[in-house]
Design a protein around this motif. Structure first.
Motif, mmCIF file in Angstrom:
data_model
loop_
_atom_site.group_PDB
_atom_site.id
_atom_site.type_symbol
_atom_site.label_atom_id
_atom_site.label_comp_id
_atom_site.label_asym_id
_atom_site.label_seq_id
_atom_site.Cartn_x
_atom_site.Cartn_y
_atom_site.Cartn_z
ATOM 1 N N ALA A 174 -6.296 -6.445 -13.398
ATOM 2 C CA ALA A 174 -4.998 -6.418 -13.067
ATOM 3 C C ALA A 174 -4.684 -4.751 -12.909
ATOM 4 O O ALA A 174 -4.280 -4.396 -11.779
ATOM 5 N N TRP A 175 -5.153 -4.006 -13.728
ATOM 6 C CA TRP A 175 -4.732 -2.688 -13.503
ATOM 7 C C TRP A 175 -5.524 -2.005 -12.482
ATOM 8 O O TRP A 175 -5.015 -1.036 -11.762
ATOM 9 N N SER A 176 -6.987 -2.218 -12.254
ATOM 10 C CA SER A 176 -7.782 -1.917 -11.292
ATOM 11 C C SER A 176 -7.022 -2.246 -9.819
ATOM 12 O O SER A 176 -7.187 -1.381 -8.819
ATOM 13 N N MET A 177 -6.419 -3.356 -9.775
ATOM 14 C CA MET A 177 -5.756 -3.752 -8.479
ATOM 15 C C MET A 177 -4.708 -2.666 -8.157
ATOM 16 O O MET A 177 -4.545 -2.386 -7.094
ATOM 17 N N PHE A 178 -3.766 -2.392 -9.187
ATOM 18 C CA PHE A 178 -2.845 -1.600 -9.100
ATOM 19 C C PHE A 178 -3.288 -0.254 -8.805
ATOM 20 O O PHE A 178 -2.508 0.447 -7.936
ATOM 21 N N ALA A 179 -4.278 0.431 -9.430
ATOM 22 C CA ALA A 179 -4.708 1.523 -9.437
ATOM 23 C C ALA A 179 -5.011 1.811 -7.659
ATOM 24 O O ALA A 179 -5.005 2.705 -7.254
ATOM 25 N N ALA A 180 -5.906 0.765 -7.268
ATOM 26 C CA ALA A 180 -6.561 0.794 -5.978
ATOM 27 C C ALA A 180 -5.346 0.736 -4.893
ATOM 28 O O ALA A 180 -5.647 1.720 -3.807
ATOM 29 N N PHE A 181 -4.193 0.177 -5.211
ATOM 30 C CA PHE A 181 -3.194 0.262 -4.283
ATOM 31 C C PHE A 181 -2.477 1.505 -4.172
ATOM 32 O O PHE A 181 -2.255 1.991 -3.131
ATOM 33 N N CYS A 182 -2.423 2.306 -5.456
ATOM 34 C CA CYS A 182 -1.765 3.670 -5.430
ATOM 35 C C CYS A 182 -2.697 4.443 -4.867
ATOM 36 O O CYS A 182 -2.319 5.707 -4.293
ATOM 37 N N ALA A 183 -4.101 4.553 -4.985
ATOM 38 C CA ALA A 183 -4.870 5.339 -4.413
ATOM 39 C C ALA A 183 -5.347 5.134 -2.732
ATOM 40 O O ALA A 183 -5.748 6.157 -2.108
ATOM 41 N N SER A 184 -4.663 3.784 -2.317
ATOM 42 C CA SER A 184 -4.924 3.583 -0.840
ATOM 43 C C SER A 184 -3.801 4.633 -0.179
ATOM 44 O O SER A 184 -3.096 5.263 -0.408
ATOM 45 N N GLY A 185 -4.321 4.471 1.124
ATOM 46 C CA GLY A 185 -3.512 5.280 2.079
ATOM 47 C C GLY A 185 -2.066 5.040 2.155
ATOM 48 O O GLY A 185 -1.321 5.774 1.898
ATOM 49 N N ILE A 186 -1.699 3.657 2.112
ATOM 50 C CA ILE A 186 -0.225 3.180 2.243
ATOM 51 C C ILE A 186 0.166 3.649 0.924
ATOM 52 O O ILE A 186 1.209 4.045 0.917
ATOM 53 N N GLY A 187 -0.685 3.350 -0.186
ATOM 54 C CA GLY A 187 -0.106 3.610 -1.381
ATOM 55 C C GLY A 187 0.478 5.068 -1.710
ATOM 56 O O GLY A 187 1.348 5.495 -2.203
ATOM 57 N N VAL A 188 -0.552 6.006 -1.231
ATOM 58 C CA VAL A 188 -0.260 7.442 -1.291
ATOM 59 C C VAL A 188 1.013 7.905 -0.587
ATOM 60 O O VAL A 188 1.897 8.461 -1.055
#
Lengths: 141, 131
Positions: free
Chosen positions: A54-68
């Protein structure tokens, strides 16, 4: 209730736009946007409590272009809402409303503090993200 | 609602006089300021905490959240945050939604949503800190 034909006060259209009006509009818009951001905080905490996947999904979203992009927007929204909110709290005590404060020939005046709020929030956002990018690239920070 | 002279000689002014202010006075204003004052240091601290955890691995993040001082401050933060947010959304809805049933539905959703989110966050923090 029975007297509906009263004259109404003029709406925004008749006023000259000044910085305090931008502050007011931006305070509400950033507030709304930060309400969405609060859900990201909730997502992060729940993901951290749920497990590594679950955390890696959240971290991946934050690191994505949209996330940043969203995180930068949320950072500025938070810092603007914070700076403007602090100014709000000072003005709640009655500070800054006297004639001298609204005198354009003096600084800091009623309007100058408004521009300061906007400038400081943009500068702090730049500082935070430049620091983060420098650190990510193994730089000096 | 009724025009003057419907069935009595009472004017509308007579009907509203003495009823006091509309509902709850300054309570909303005051709570919004209290939560704002709390959020000034707490939000700066959150920004600092998050900046420190960028690129951190899962175990590091959990350890950071679970640290007693951090866990307590995080609970204080989420309570102030969702309370402040709910108060703000309440005013926005009051200002722009003029159909009564839509307004009531939205106000209920905001209250329930904010409360649920705050409880979920506190539960997550407690699970990490105590688990």
């Amino acid at each position: 209730m029975s007297q509906t034909a009263r004259p109404t006060s003029p709406h925004l259209g008749i006023y000259r736009w000044r910085v305090n009006m931008w502050q007011s509009v931006l305070h509400r818009l950033t507030g709304l946007f930060l309400c969405v951001g609060s859900l990201l905080v909730a997502w992060g905490l729940i993901a951290a409590a749920s497990g590594a996947e679950a955390w890696s999904m959240f971290a991946a979203f934050c690191a994505s272009g949209i996330g940043v992009t969203l995180l930068i927007a949320w950072t500025w929204s938070l810092l603007f809402h914070l700076c403007n909110g602090i100014q709000h709290l000072f003005r709640d005590t009655g500070m800054g409303y006297d004639a001298a404060q609204r005198d354009h020939s003096r600084t800091p005046s009623y309007f100058a503090t408004g521009w300061m709020v906007i400038a400081v929030s943009v500068a702090l956002t730049a500082l935070v993200w430049i620091g983060l990018f420098l650190r990510a690239n193994g730089g000096a920070a | 609602m009724s025009a003057i002279g419907d069935d009595t000689l009472r004017t509308p002014l007579k009907n509203v006089r003495g009823l006091g202010s509309a509902q709850s006075g300054v309570r909303h204003w005051w709570l919004q300021r209290i939560t704002a004052v709390a959020l000034v240091p707490l939000s700066m601290w959150l920004l600092w905490l998050c900046a420190g955890l960028v690129h951190a691995d899962y175990a590091t993040v959990r350890a950071a959240i679970g640290q007693p001082v951090h866990a307590v401050l995080l609970v204080a933060l989420v309570v102030s945050l969702f309370w402040h947010g709910a108060l703000g959304l309440q005013v926005v809805i009051e200002d722009y939604i003029h159909t009564r049933w839509q307004e009531v539905v939205l106000q209920i959703l905001v209250r329930f949503g904010a409360f649920l989110a705050a409880v979920a966050c506190i539960f997550a923090i407690a699970r990490i800190a105590l688990g």
